[in-house]
Design an enzyme around this catalytic site. Structure first.
Site, mmCIF file in Angstrom:
data_model
loop_
_atom_site.group_PDB
_atom_site.id
_atom_site.type_symbol
_atom_site.label_atom_id
_atom_site.label_comp_id
_atom_site.label_asym_id
_atom_site.label_seq_id
_atom_site.Cartn_x
_atom_site.Cartn_y
_atom_site.Cartn_z
ATOM 1 N N GLU A 47 -68.811 -38.260 52.913
ATOM 2 C CA GLU A 47 -69.029 -38.605 51.515
ATOM 3 C C GLU A 47 -69.641 -37.441 50.733
ATOM 4 O O GLU A 47 -69.248 -37.159 49.592
ATOM 5 C CB GLU A 47 -69.947 -39.837 51.403
ATOM 6 C CG GLU A 47 -69.378 -41.079 52.050
ATOM 7 C CD GLU A 47 -69.797 -41.252 53.505
ATOM 8 O OE1 GLU A 47 -69.958 -42.403 53.934
ATOM 9 O OE2 GLU A 47 -69.972 -40.221 54.208
ATOM 10 N N SER A 166 -51.073 -29.575 93.467
ATOM 11 C CA SER A 166 -50.716 -30.417 92.315
ATOM 12 C C SER A 166 -50.335 -29.614 91.077
ATOM 13 O O SER A 166 -50.039 -30.205 90.034
ATOM 14 C CB SER A 166 -51.890 -31.341 91.964
ATOM 15 O OG SER A 166 -53.029 -30.584 91.581
#
Length: 357
Positions: A47, A166
């Site tokens: 704001e 992996s």
């Protein structure tokens, strides 16, 4: 409000532990005269940034409408209350997507605006605003971060070969997307098994970011090597252990590692206590990249909120799975998830799932 939410997205990787908030100020004729989003902790909120933007344009904000993705704050933290700034500016109307779950606000910001004669409307795009700040909501309401468990698997559900290899099951696009999810998190966590097998860095490299998340290791017996890449650069590394060892502690603390000893009755790290500790440290979202054993432990403790699965179009045969659960004897014992999002990412698929509770 869509524009306010788009502005709030710019606070990802910037505003933690504060929520991601965007704000748009509209003149009486509907023209946008100010925009802003939350800055880094201790910096201006959305704001105030929008009010500054309007002032820089020479625009008059008295009587204007403020559209904001979260209720304006009403308490003095590192910055003054945004509700007071809007009152002082003479804003005529505030439209907010959702109320702030922070107990220090929780409707008090809206009440302060209403007491000053400002019209307050709440609710538009509430679901979208909540998703953007799902970790902040979790920390405010449950005292712990939103835990997102990320894994890359093959079509037959393998996260690694039997020998632990992996890298890489998925393609480059999926890896880059995974770093974007790391960027969202206040902390990225791995188990010591992953540290020993893969020697990961667990930082955000493939997408731009204003800050790096805290690196967290679950290491019951302080097995992390002082030369592990995850410890570089020194600092911003938190290790949870189940036992203490003065010699190993000194070596790791010399590398800038903070150590918390949180044993469970089973002699492992107490995972729910770890999450409560991370919540107390202001961690909103916890991004986990671990192996099948730690993944299973987290799932068994029912602390996983979301699965982030990258599915590669390949078959690996025997190997390590997503999580070392079971064996179950009945289908009713299985963990039942629902899809919340499915999207192609390069040659792979990204799946987001949440438990049916």
């Amino acid at each position: 409000m869509r524009e306010a939410l788009a502005l709030a997205e710019k606070a990802v990787g910037l505003s933690d532990p504060n929520p991601r908030v965007g704000c748009v100020i509209l003149a009486a004729d509907g023209q946008v005269i100010g925009r802003g989003h939350t800055q880094e902790a201790g910096g201006a909120h959305a704001e105030v940034m929008a009010l500054r933007d309007a002032a820089a344009r020479g625009a008059e904000v008295r009587g204007a409408t403020v559209v904001v993705s979260l209720e304006p704050c009403s308490h003095h933290g590192r910055t003054p209350p945004c509700a007071e700034a809007l009152v002082a500016a003479g804003i005529g109307r505030v439209v907010m997507a959702m109320r702030d779950p922070n107990p220090l606000v929780a409707g008090q910001g809206a009440a302060r605006l209403a007491a000053a004669g400002i019209e307050v409307v709440a609710g538009p795009f509430e679901a979208e605003a909540r998703e953007l700040n799902i970790g902040f909501v979790s920390r405010m309401t449950r005292g712990r971060p939103w835990l997102r468990l990320k894994v890359a698997v093959s079509l037959d559900g393998r996260s690694a070969l039997e020998n632990g290899a992996s890298q890489w099951i998925t393609g480059e696009a999926a890896r880059t997307d995974g770093h974007a999810w790391r960027k969202r998190a206040g902390a990225v966590l791995a188990g010591v098994g992953t540290v020993l097998d893969d020697d990961p860095r667990l930082d955000v490299r493939l997408v731009p970011t204003a800050r790096q998340p805290l690196r967290v290791i679950v290491d019951s017996r302080l097995q992390t090597p002082p030369a592990a890449r995850i410890l570089n650069p020194p600092g911003q590394v938190l290790l949870y252990a189940a036992v203490d060892d003065a010699g190993k502690r000194r070596e790791l603390e010399a590398r800038g590692v903070e150590i918390q000893v949180l044993p469970s009755p089973a002699g492992k790290v107490d995972l729910p206590a770890m999450l409560a500790n991370l919540g107390a440290r202001g961690i909103n979202e916890l991004h986990v990249e671990a192996g099948e054993k730690l993944n299973a432990s987290l799932l068994k403790e029912a602390v996983v909120d979301e699965l982030l699965v990258y599915l590669a179009p390949r078959l690996l045969g025997s190997g390590r799975g997503l999580a070392a659960l079971g064996p179950f004897e009945r289908l009713e014992q299985s963990l039942d998830f629902r899809f919340v999002d499915v999207a192609p990412v390069g040659d792979d698929l990204r799946l987001r799932l949440r438990l049916r509770r």
